[in-house]
Motif scaffolding. Sequence first.
Motif, PDB file in Angstrom:
ATOM      1  N   GLY A   1       0.776  -1.234   0.000  1.00 32.15           N
ATOM      2  CA  GLY A   1       0.000   0.000   0.000  1.00 32.15           C
ATOM      3  C   GLY A   1       0.809   1.287   0.000  1.00 32.15           C
ATOM      4  O   GLY A   1       0.228   2.377  -0.061  1.00 32.15           O
ATOM      5  N   ALA A   2       2.135   1.201   0.043  1.00 26.59           N
ATOM      6  CA  ALA A   2       2.951   2.427   0.089  1.00 26.59           C
ATOM      7  C   ALA A   2       2.739   3.304  -1.142  1.00 26.59           C
ATOM      8  O   ALA A   2       2.906   4.520  -1.088  1.00 26.59           O
ATOM      9  CB  ALA A   2       4.427   2.064   0.213  1.00 26.59           C
ATOM     10  N   CYS A   3       2.366   2.687  -2.248  1.00 26.78           N
ATOM     11  CA  CYS A   3       2.262   3.399  -3.536  1.00 26.78           C
ATOM     12  C   CYS A   3       0.848   3.873  -3.833  1.00 26.78           C
ATOM     13  O   CYS A   3       0.558   4.240  -4.970  1.00 26.78           O
ATOM     14  CB  CYS A   3       2.697   2.444  -4.644  1.00 26.78           C
ATOM     15  N   THR A   4      -0.041   3.867  -2.840  1.00 25.97           N
ATOM     16  CA  THR A   4      -1.462   4.155  -3.101  1.00 25.97           C
ATOM     17  C   THR A   4      -1.692   5.573  -3.623  1.00 25.97           C
ATOM     18  O   THR A   4      -1.198   6.551  -3.051  1.00 25.97           O
ATOM     19  CB  THR A   4      -2.288   3.940  -1.813  1.00 25.97           C
ATOM     20  N   VAL A   5      -2.435   5.656  -4.714  1.00 25.19           N
ATOM     21  CA  VAL A   5      -2.881   6.942  -5.258  1.00 25.19           C
ATOM     22  C   VAL A   5      -4.398   6.847  -5.435  1.00 25.19           C
ATOM     23  O   VAL A   5      -5.002   5.818  -5.136  1.00 25.19           O
ATOM     24  CB  VAL A   5      -2.208   7.250  -6.618  1.00 25.19           C
ATOM     25  N   HIS A   6      -4.995   7.917  -5.911  1.00 19.44           N
ATOM     26  CA  HIS A   6      -6.414   7.870  -6.264  1.00 19.44           C
ATOM     27  C   HIS A   6      -6.548   7.837  -7.781  1.00 19.44           C
ATOM     28  O   HIS A   6      -5.842   8.584  -8.479  1.00 19.44           O
ATOM     29  CB  HIS A   6      -7.157   9.106  -5.744  1.00 19.44           C
ATOM     30  N   VAL A   7      -7.433   6.993  -8.266  1.00 21.68           N
ATOM     31  CA  VAL A   7      -7.822   7.021  -9.679  1.00 21.68           C
ATOM     32  C   VAL A   7      -9.329   7.259  -9.681  1.00 21.68           C
ATOM     33  O   VAL A   7     -10.088   6.437  -9.152  1.00 21.68           O
ATOM     34  CB  VAL A   7      -7.446   5.706 -10.404  1.00 21.68           C
ATOM     35  N   ASN A   8      -9.710   8.414 -10.188  1.00 23.55           N
ATOM     36  CA  ASN A   8     -11.111   8.852 -10.093  1.00 23.55           C
ATOM     37  C   ASN A   8     -11.628   8.751  -8.657  1.00 23.55           C
ATOM     38  O   ASN A   8     -12.757   8.315  -8.407  1.00 23.55           O
ATOM     39  CB  ASN A   8     -12.010   8.059 -11.047  1.00 23.55           C
ATOM     40  N   GLY A   9     -10.771   9.139  -7.728  1.00 28.64           N
ATOM     41  CA  GLY A   9     -11.177   9.214  -6.324  1.00 28.64           C
ATOM     42  C   GLY A   9     -11.075   7.913  -5.557  1.00 28.64           C
ATOM     43  O   GLY A   9     -11.270   7.892  -4.340  1.00 28.64           O
TER      44      GLY A   9
END
Length: 165
Positions: free
Chosen positions: A45-53
Amino acid sequence: MAYSVVVNGKPMTADVDADTPVLWVLRDSFGLTGTKFGCGIAMCGACTVHVNGEARRSCVTPVASIGSARIGTIEALDRSAVGKALQRAWLELEVVQCGYCQSGQLMSAAALLSANPAPSDGDIDAVMSGNICRCGTYGRIRAGIKHAATQLASAKPARARERDR
Ligand code: FES
Ligand code: FES
């Protein structure tokens, strides 16, 4: 090949292979190094971003799969009320230890609170269990999310009063 993606509201282009993970496009092509590499296999999970929220592991998301979707990163977290509340809660409760996992933790927490403004402990654990913290800050992360949720709930009536003036 050149891929155009929208990151934090801004169109950006990277000349990379189609299967290049979004993580490396963000970090190496765009210089957005707040998103971290941990395992590279969707396990930490270190790389978590949002894609369309929605929370997404950027280490296993090929840039070619993004299309017209909007990517959000930790660098723009403070643009939303949820992001601001989480940042304040993290500071007030001193959630962070070494800090390496925390960008991913905050992005997962922001996606959670945006979808569920009043999460139970079980809701928090279910969503956050994929974000690993080697420093063991899990208790403070959960408390931080609850604190941010409380702050957001109490700010809502004030915002409504502002609007009605
Ligand atoms: S680096 Fe992506 S989940 Fe670990
Ligand atoms: S704060 Fe150190 S890994 Fe989470």
